[in-house]
Design a protein around this motif. Structure first.
Motif: not given
Length: 237
Positions: A167-181, A189-200
């Motif tokens: 996963a990555v965050l692009v400044r002033n833009h948003g997230p990209f995520t990837w995987g085996k498919d 992408a789901v996990v990333l957004d949940e982790c962002c909420k938890m960290a906030r």
């Protein structure tokens, strides 16, 4: 019709984005790369999710050119293409971009997402990096392609393995995520957004907290992803 099964998989992945609350309107896209043909399938640009079908998914080559499909591919096609061109040999075959609110907030703040706990460590081996913003020249020259270049170059410069941090965050833009498919890219992408909420929320409660101890991060990541991983069930033979 080319890549019929892959079109169906990519359609399902795209439909999972609103299902999991990651997109509103048409703010997102998912794709998957086929190593046998060197082509990938991606969502058409600006089409409402209730009007999508496997048949209107678009087949593109790694130059971002449409190979088959009646609609224009996603405006982010060249970003996906650059990721596949550089990382497909690492087993990265699916890519997702959203404007999910929590992840976008971290991207707009220009901050890496710290590894504050085990939920994060289960999926991302270290902080999720926030890449630099694109220059005016990069945006004018080839915005989407240069977004991909900033992501790949940023991982290389910082010595981050894109398999270990999918996963990555692009400044002033948003997230990209990837995987085996594409399905795994959606999952990340789901996990990333949940982790962002938890960290906030963690920072609201404890503004000066530090990341989880490295030995705890190691334990949680490696029990799922390491050579001696033991989380989950053994594959059936």
């Amino acid at each position: 019709m080319m890549l019929k099964e892959l079109r169906e998989k990519v359609y399902e992945a795209n439909m999972d984005l609103p299902k999991h609350g990651l997109v509103v309107f048409t703010w997102g896209n998912a794709s998957e790369f086929d190593p046998e043909t060197g082509l990938f399938v991606i969502k058409p640009s600006g089409v409402d999710y209730d009007k999508l079908s496997p048949e209107n998914m678009v087949v593109c080559d790694l130059e971002g050119k449409r190979v088959e499909g009646e609609m224009n591919p996603s405006s982010d096609t060249l970003t996906h293409a650059w990721i596949y061109k550089n990382w497909a040999d690492k087993g990265i075959r699916g890519c997702v971009h959203t404007h999910s609110a929590a992840a976008v907030a971290w991207a707009q703040a220009g901050r890496d997402l710290p590894a504050y706990g085990t939920t994060h460590a289960d999926y991302f081996y270290g902080p999720v990096p926030c890449m630099r913003g694109l220059t005016e020249e990069e945006i004018e020259e080839a915005y989407e392609l240069n977004t991909g270049k900033v992501i790949v170059a940023g991982f290389e410069e910082r010595g981050i393995d894109p398999v270990a941090v999918p996963a990555v965050l692009v400044r002033n833009h948003g997230p990209f995520t990837w995987g085996k498919d594409a399905a795994q890219a959606v999952y990340h992408a789901v996990v990333l957004d949940e982790c962002c909420k938890m960290a906030r929320d963690t920072e609201i409660l404890s503004p000066h907290c530090g990341p989880a101890p490295q030995y705890l991060q190691d334990k949680h990541y490696l029990r799922k992803h390491g050579p001696n991983a033991y989380y989950g069930q053994a594959a059936a033979h």
